[in-house]
Design a protein around this motif. Structure first.
Motif, PDB file in Angstrom:
ATOM      1  N   ARG A 160       0.823  -1.208   0.000  1.00  0.00           N
ATOM      2  CA  ARG A 160       0.000   0.000   0.000  1.00  0.00           C
ATOM      3  C   ARG A 160       0.860   1.262   0.000  1.00  0.00           C
ATOM      4  NH1 ARG A 160      -3.231  -3.414   3.204  1.00  0.00           N
ATOM      5  NH2 ARG A 160      -2.230  -2.770   5.138  1.00  0.00           N
ATOM      6  N   THR A 161       1.981   1.228   0.719  1.00  0.00           N
ATOM      7  CA  THR A 161       2.888   2.383   0.726  1.00  0.00           C
ATOM      8  C   THR A 161       3.463   2.618  -0.656  1.00  0.00           C
ATOM      9  OG1 THR A 161       3.477   1.999   3.045  1.00  0.00           O
ATOM     10  CG2 THR A 161       4.989   3.334   1.742  1.00  0.00           C
ATOM     11  N   MET A 162       3.864   1.544  -1.329  1.00  0.00           N
ATOM     12  CA  MET A 162       4.376   1.672  -2.696  1.00  0.00           C
ATOM     13  C   MET A 162       3.320   2.251  -3.624  1.00  0.00           C
ATOM     14  SD  MET A 162       6.644  -1.693  -3.578  1.00  0.00           S
ATOM     15  CE  MET A 162       8.088  -2.147  -2.625  1.00  0.00           C
ATOM     16  N   ALA A 163       2.102   1.745  -3.526  1.00  0.00           N
ATOM     17  CA  ALA A 163       1.033   2.196  -4.418  1.00  0.00           C
ATOM     18  C   ALA A 163       0.712   3.665  -4.199  1.00  0.00           C
ATOM     19  CB  ALA A 163      -0.214   1.337  -4.204  1.00  0.00           C
ATOM     20  N   ARG A 164       0.600   4.079  -2.936  1.00  0.00           N
ATOM     21  CA  ARG A 164       0.274   5.472  -2.637  1.00  0.00           C
ATOM     22  C   ARG A 164       1.380   6.427  -3.088  1.00  0.00           C
ATOM     23  NH1 ARG A 164      -1.638   3.446   2.465  1.00  0.00           N
ATOM     24  NH2 ARG A 164       0.367   4.044   3.376  1.00  0.00           N
ATOM     25  N   SER A 165       2.623   5.981  -2.973  1.00  0.00           N
ATOM     26  CA  SER A 165       3.764   6.850  -3.282  1.00  0.00           C
ATOM     27  C   SER A 165       4.214   6.747  -4.730  1.00  0.00           C
ATOM     28  CB  SER A 165       4.945   6.508  -2.354  1.00  0.00           C
ATOM     29  OG  SER A 165       4.555   6.586  -1.004  1.00  0.00           O
ATOM     30  N   GLY A 166       3.728   5.731  -5.444  1.00  0.00           N
ATOM     31  CA  GLY A 166       4.113   5.558  -6.836  1.00  0.00           C
ATOM     32  C   GLY A 166       5.569   5.171  -7.026  1.00  0.00           C
ATOM     33  N   VAL A 167       6.105   4.373  -6.094  1.00  0.00           N
ATOM     34  CA  VAL A 167       7.501   3.942  -6.193  1.00  0.00           C
ATOM     35  C   VAL A 167       7.570   2.426  -6.379  1.00  0.00           C
ATOM     36  CG1 VAL A 167       8.344   5.861  -4.820  1.00  0.00           C
ATOM     37  CG2 VAL A 167       7.702   3.747  -3.674  1.00  0.00           C
ATOM     38  N   LYS A 168       8.710   1.959  -6.882  1.00  0.00           N
ATOM     39  CA  LYS A 168       8.884   0.543  -7.169  1.00  0.00           C
ATOM     40  C   LYS A 168       9.637  -0.195  -6.066  1.00  0.00           C
ATOM     41  CE  LYS A 168       9.018   1.330 -12.158  1.00  0.00           C
ATOM     42  NZ  LYS A 168       9.827   1.187 -13.401  1.00  0.00           N
ATOM     43  N   ARG A 169      10.293   0.551  -5.192  1.00  0.00           N
ATOM     44  CA  ARG A 169      11.057  -0.072  -4.108  1.00  0.00           C
ATOM     45  C   ARG A 169      11.116   0.893  -2.930  1.00  0.00           C
ATOM     46  NH1 ARG A 169      13.696   0.614  -8.351  1.00  0.00           N
ATOM     47  NH2 ARG A 169      13.850  -1.605  -8.786  1.00  0.00           N
ATOM     48  N   LEU A 170      11.344   0.327  -1.741  1.00  0.00           N
ATOM     49  CA  LEU A 170      11.366   1.130  -0.528  1.00  0.00           C
ATOM     50  C   LEU A 170      12.586   0.782   0.310  1.00  0.00           C
ATOM     51  CD1 LEU A 170       7.651   0.624   0.586  1.00  0.00           C
ATOM     52  CD2 LEU A 170       8.615   2.768  -0.279  1.00  0.00           C
ATOM     53  N   PRO A 171      13.290   1.775   0.843  1.00  0.00           N
ATOM     54  CA  PRO A 171      14.310   1.476   1.841  1.00  0.00           C
ATOM     55  C   PRO A 171      13.628   0.933   3.097  1.00  0.00           C
ATOM     56  CG  PRO A 171      14.605   3.686   0.936  1.00  0.00           C
ATOM     57  CD  PRO A 171      13.258   3.216   0.495  1.00  0.00           C
ATOM     58  N   VAL A 172      14.217  -0.106   3.668  1.00  0.00           N
ATOM     59  CA  VAL A 172      13.693  -0.704   4.898  1.00  0.00           C
ATOM     60  C   VAL A 172      14.530  -0.157   6.050  1.00  0.00           C
ATOM     61  CG1 VAL A 172      13.156  -2.836   6.119  1.00  0.00           C
ATOM     62  CG2 VAL A 172      13.058  -2.768   3.611  1.00  0.00           C
ATOM     63  N   VAL A 173      13.857   0.387   7.063  1.00  0.00           N
ATOM     64  CA  VAL A 173      14.589   1.061   8.134  1.00  0.00           C
ATOM     65  C   VAL A 173      14.225   0.507   9.509  1.00  0.00           C
ATOM     66  CG1 VAL A 173      14.811   3.194   6.808  1.00  0.00           C
ATOM     67  CG2 VAL A 173      12.836   2.875   8.310  1.00  0.00           C
ATOM     68  N   SER A 174      15.136   0.735  10.448  1.00  0.00           N
ATOM     69  CA  SER A 174      14.894   0.371  11.844  1.00  0.00           C
ATOM     70  C   SER A 174      14.035   1.445  12.509  1.00  0.00           C
ATOM     71  CB  SER A 174      16.228   0.252  12.581  1.00  0.00           C
ATOM     72  OG  SER A 174      16.842   1.539  12.672  1.00  0.00           O
ATOM     73  N   ASP A 175      13.744   1.246  13.788  1.00  0.00           N
ATOM     74  CA  ASP A 175      12.968   2.247  14.528  1.00  0.00           C
ATOM     75  C   ASP A 175      13.680   3.594  14.581  1.00  0.00           C
ATOM     76  OD1 ASP A 175      11.048   0.338  14.998  1.00  0.00           O
ATOM     77  OD2 ASP A 175      11.775  -0.158  17.011  1.00  0.00           O
ATOM     78  N   GLU A 176      15.004   3.563  14.480  1.00  0.00           N
ATOM     79  CA  GLU A 176      15.795   4.798  14.516  1.00  0.00           C
ATOM     80  C   GLU A 176      16.006   5.390  13.127  1.00  0.00           C
ATOM     81  OE1 GLU A 176      16.875   1.903  15.986  1.00  0.00           O
ATOM     82  OE2 GLU A 176      15.942   2.509  17.877  1.00  0.00           O
ATOM     83  N   GLY A 177      15.459   4.743  12.094  1.00  0.00           N
ATOM     84  CA  GLY A 177      15.608   5.245  10.735  1.00  0.00           C
ATOM     85  C   GLY A 177      16.857   4.771  10.029  1.00  0.00           C
TER      86      GLY A 177
END
Length: 240
Positions: free
Chosen positions: A111-128
Motif C-alpha cells: 500500500r505504501t508503494m502504491a500510494r507513493s508511486g515507487v517501485k522499491r522502498l528502503p527498509v529502516v529500523s525504529d531509529e531510521g
C-alpha cells in the motif's frame, strides 16, 4: 508459521548499496549501472536514510539541457530546474525518503508503494537506519507459496475454528493459489466471514466459496427454503 503474516524483513534484500550526500552525479550513475538498480538511498551518520536518488532525478539534467520552455513554464517547475543543475546526491535526492519498517506486513508495504508511486522502498529500523531494500518483486514472492501449504493453513487456522461441528467436513482444495471451499456448515451467515479470512491468507490469489447449509428436513422443517448452495467470491460481501 501458519496464521502469521509475513513481514518485510522476511523478503527484503539485506545487501544494499547506499550513497552519502556528497556522492557526485557521475558516481551515482556508475553505481546504479554496477548494481543494476534505478534508485539508491542516501544516508547520513549511523546509516540514517534521509532521501532517495532515482533515475528520474538524474534525467532532469537531460530534460532541461536544451529546453525551450518560456519563463512562466520554468517558474512553475522550479524544483525540477534546481535538480537539473544539481551535481551531488544531497542536491538531487527526493526528501524525505518514503521508507517502510522491517516489521511491516507485506500488505502495508504494498500500500505504501502504491500510494507513493515507487517501485522499491528502503527498509529502516525504529531509529531510521538502513536495513535493506524491498521491491515489488520481493512482495510478489508470497504468491510462490505451495498450494498444499496454503490449504493446510486454511484447514487448521480457519475452517477448524469456524466450523468445528459441521454436518459434514468442509473440504479445502487449492489450485494455483485459488482456494475452493465445499461442504455443509451449520450457519450460512458465516460464508462471507470465512471467505474474507481465507482471502487474507498469504499466497491466496482468489477464493471460490461453495458452502451449503444443513440438509433440509421436509418432515420436520416444512417452511424452510430449499437446500441451496451459497456460492461466492466475496471481495466486499456480494453473493451470487
Amino acid at each position: 508459521m501458519h496464521g502469521t503474516p509475513r513481514l518485510v524483513s522476511d523478503v527484503m534484500t539485506s545487501r544494499v548499496v547506499a550513497l552519502g550526500r556528497a556522492a557526485t552525479f557521475k558516481d551515482i550513475v556508475k553505481t546504479m549501472r554496477e548494481w543494476n538498480v534505478s534508485a539508491l538511498p542516501v544516508v547520513e551518520e549511523e546509516y540514517r536514510v534521509v532521501g532517495v536518488v532515482s533515475e528520474a532525478d538524474l534525467l532532469r539534467k537531460e530534460e532541461y539541457r536544451d529546453s525551450d520552455q518560456d519563463r512562466h513554464a520554468r517558474l512553475e517547475r522550479l524544483s525540477d530546474l534546481v535538480k537539473a543543475g544539481a551535481v551531488t546526491a544531497g542536491e538531487l535526492m527526493t526528501a524525505p525518503a518514503v521508507t517502510v519498517a522491517a516489521n511491516a506486513t507485506l500488505g502495508q508495504a504494498a500500500r505504501t508503494m502504491a500510494r507513493s508511486g515507487v517501485k522499491r522502498l528502503p527498509v529502516v529500523s525504529d531509529e531510521g537506519a538502513l536495513l535493506g531494500i524491498v521491491s515489488r518483486s520481493d512482495l510478489l514472492k508470497v504468491f510462490l507459496r505451495e498450494d498444499e501449504d496454503i490449504a493446510e493453513e486454511v484447514r487448521d487456522e480457519i475452517v477448524a475454528h469456524l466450523f468445528p461441528a459441521s454436518p459434514e467436513p468442509v473440504r479445502v482444495a487449492v489450485h494455483d493459489g485459488v482456494v475452493r471451499l465445499t461442504g455443509r456448515i451449520p450457519d450460512t451467515s458465516l460464508v462471507p466471514v470465512v471467505t474474507r479470512l481465507v482471502r487474507g491468507v498469504e499466497g491466496v490469489v482468489d477464493v471460490d466459496c461453495a458452502l451449503a447449509g444443513p440438509p433440509r428436513r421436509p418432515d420436520l422443517d416444512p417452511d424452510l427454503p430449499g437446500d441451496d448452495v451459497l456460492h461466492g467470491t466475496w471481495g466486499a460481501g456480494s453473493i451470487r
